[in-house]
Design a protein around this motif. Sequence first.
Motif, PDB file in Angstrom:
ATOM      1  N   THR A 101       1.887   1.394  -1.694  1.00  0.00           N
ATOM      2  CA  THR A 101       1.538   2.744  -2.155  1.00  0.00           C
ATOM      3  C   THR A 101       0.795   3.680  -1.225  1.00  0.00           C
ATOM      4  OG1 THR A 101      -0.425   2.255  -3.150  1.00  0.00           O
ATOM      5  CG2 THR A 101       1.719   2.209  -4.440  1.00  0.00           C
ATOM      6  N   HIS A 102       0.051   3.244  -0.319  1.00  0.00           N
ATOM      7  CA  HIS A 102      -0.677   3.997   0.547  1.00  0.00           C
ATOM      8  C   HIS A 102      -0.453   3.784   1.956  1.00  0.00           C
ATOM      9  CE1 HIS A 102      -3.342   5.531  -2.540  1.00  0.00           C
ATOM     10  NE2 HIS A 102      -3.196   4.290  -3.172  1.00  0.00           N
ATOM     11  N   TYR A 103      -0.308   2.496   2.607  1.00  0.00           N
ATOM     12  CA  TYR A 103      -0.131   2.374   3.929  1.00  0.00           C
ATOM     13  C   TYR A 103       1.330   1.890   4.678  1.00  0.00           C
ATOM     14  CZ  TYR A 103      -5.012   2.381   3.425  1.00  0.00           C
ATOM     15  OH  TYR A 103      -6.257   2.358   3.036  1.00  0.00           O
ATOM     16  N   ALA A 104       2.174   1.261   3.630  1.00  0.00           N
ATOM     17  CA  ALA A 104       3.519   1.274   4.290  1.00  0.00           C
ATOM     18  C   ALA A 104       4.365   2.386   4.747  1.00  0.00           C
ATOM     19  CB  ALA A 104       4.327   0.383   3.089  1.00  0.00           C
ATOM     20  N   PRO A 105       5.131   2.269   5.649  1.00  0.00           N
ATOM     21  CA  PRO A 105       5.729   3.373   6.299  1.00  0.00           C
ATOM     22  C   PRO A 105       7.101   3.711   5.180  1.00  0.00           C
ATOM     23  CG  PRO A 105       5.970   1.673   7.895  1.00  0.00           C
ATOM     24  CD  PRO A 105       5.222   1.150   6.742  1.00  0.00           C
ATOM     25  N   SER A 132       0.256  -0.886  -8.661  1.00  0.00           N
ATOM     26  CA  SER A 132       1.085   0.138  -8.300  1.00  0.00           C
ATOM     27  C   SER A 132       1.297   1.347  -9.005  1.00  0.00           C
ATOM     28  CB  SER A 132       2.532  -0.206  -7.541  1.00  0.00           C
ATOM     29  OG  SER A 132       3.429  -0.549  -8.572  1.00  0.00           O
ATOM     30  N   TRP A 133       1.457   1.229 -10.394  1.00  0.00           N
ATOM     31  CA  TRP A 133       1.684   2.259 -11.307  1.00  0.00           C
ATOM     32  C   TRP A 133       0.427   3.099 -11.486  1.00  0.00           C
ATOM     33  CZ3 TRP A 133      -0.429   2.347 -16.457  1.00  0.00           C
ATOM     34  CH2 TRP A 133      -0.034   3.485 -17.060  1.00  0.00           C
ATOM     35  N   SER A 134      -0.770   2.326 -11.767  1.00  0.00           N
ATOM     36  CA  SER A 134      -2.100   2.919 -11.919  1.00  0.00           C
ATOM     37  C   SER A 134      -2.635   3.356 -10.779  1.00  0.00           C
ATOM     38  CB  SER A 134      -3.062   2.084 -12.642  1.00  0.00           C
ATOM     39  OG  SER A 134      -3.321   1.185 -11.694  1.00  0.00           O
ATOM     40  N   SER A 135      -2.388   3.163  -9.543  1.00  0.00           N
ATOM     41  CA  SER A 135      -3.111   3.705  -8.411  1.00  0.00           C
ATOM     42  C   SER A 135      -2.608   5.176  -7.882  1.00  0.00           C
ATOM     43  CB  SER A 135      -2.877   2.873  -7.161  1.00  0.00           C
ATOM     44  OG  SER A 135      -1.421   2.900  -6.788  1.00  0.00           O
ATOM     45  N   PRO A 136      -3.484   6.149  -7.445  1.00  0.00           N
ATOM     46  CA  PRO A 136      -2.829   7.386  -7.089  1.00  0.00           C
ATOM     47  C   PRO A 136      -1.881   7.186  -5.994  1.00  0.00           C
ATOM     48  CG  PRO A 136      -5.186   7.188  -6.484  1.00  0.00           C
ATOM     49  CD  PRO A 136      -4.596   5.826  -7.145  1.00  0.00           C
ATOM     50  N   ARG A 137      -0.790   8.302  -6.246  1.00  0.00           N
ATOM     51  CA  ARG A 137       0.164   8.316  -4.894  1.00  0.00           C
ATOM     52  C   ARG A 137      -0.219   9.337  -3.991  1.00  0.00           C
ATOM     53  NH1 ARG A 137       3.642   4.240  -6.147  1.00  0.00           N
ATOM     54  NH2 ARG A 137       4.419   4.295  -8.340  1.00  0.00           N
ATOM     55  N   PRO A 138      -0.016   9.203  -2.750  1.00  0.00           N
ATOM     56  CA  PRO A 138      -0.292  10.004  -1.559  1.00  0.00           C
ATOM     57  C   PRO A 138       0.619  11.076  -1.731  1.00  0.00           C
ATOM     58  CG  PRO A 138       0.627   8.126  -0.693  1.00  0.00           C
ATOM     59  CD  PRO A 138       0.343   7.523  -2.187  1.00  0.00           C
TER      60      PRO A 138
END
Length: 145
Positions: A101-105, A132-138
């Motif tokens: 969710t945060h670092y992958a291209p 991945s559902w509960s984490s904030p999306r960039p």
Amino acid sequence: MTATTAPASQRIVAKKRAGDIWFSGTAVAAGSMIMITLAAVAIFLIVQSIPAFAATAEDASLLKTNFWDYVGPLLFGTVWAAFLALLLAVPLSLGVALFITHYAPRRSRRASATSSTCSPPSPRSSSASGASWSSPRPSSRSTPG
């Protein structure tokens, strides 16, 4: 709605080729061999189990001591293995979910997120998809702070 069938004079009949006949014969032979083997196993197990129906309780018991002396170590091993699996799987799945969710291209993010949420339910995939559902999306666009 009814289905119509062609008259017998207009039906297409395929030629029987040697490969088709050979395949049909080997398929029937393999299926028959499997059924014969299953029948033989069933007969063997039934014949071998007949003495168990005439045995007394003392003769039939496999345990020479207390029931919990036998089950205790097995129960402990099962619970310990599940604990160790969770101890390894939860941080790993959370790390994978955060990376996706945060670092992958962007190009690989779509494929990896789809594959992690479409995998069958298991502790690994459900933890990863839940994280991945509960984490904030960039944000997809950059806004000035």
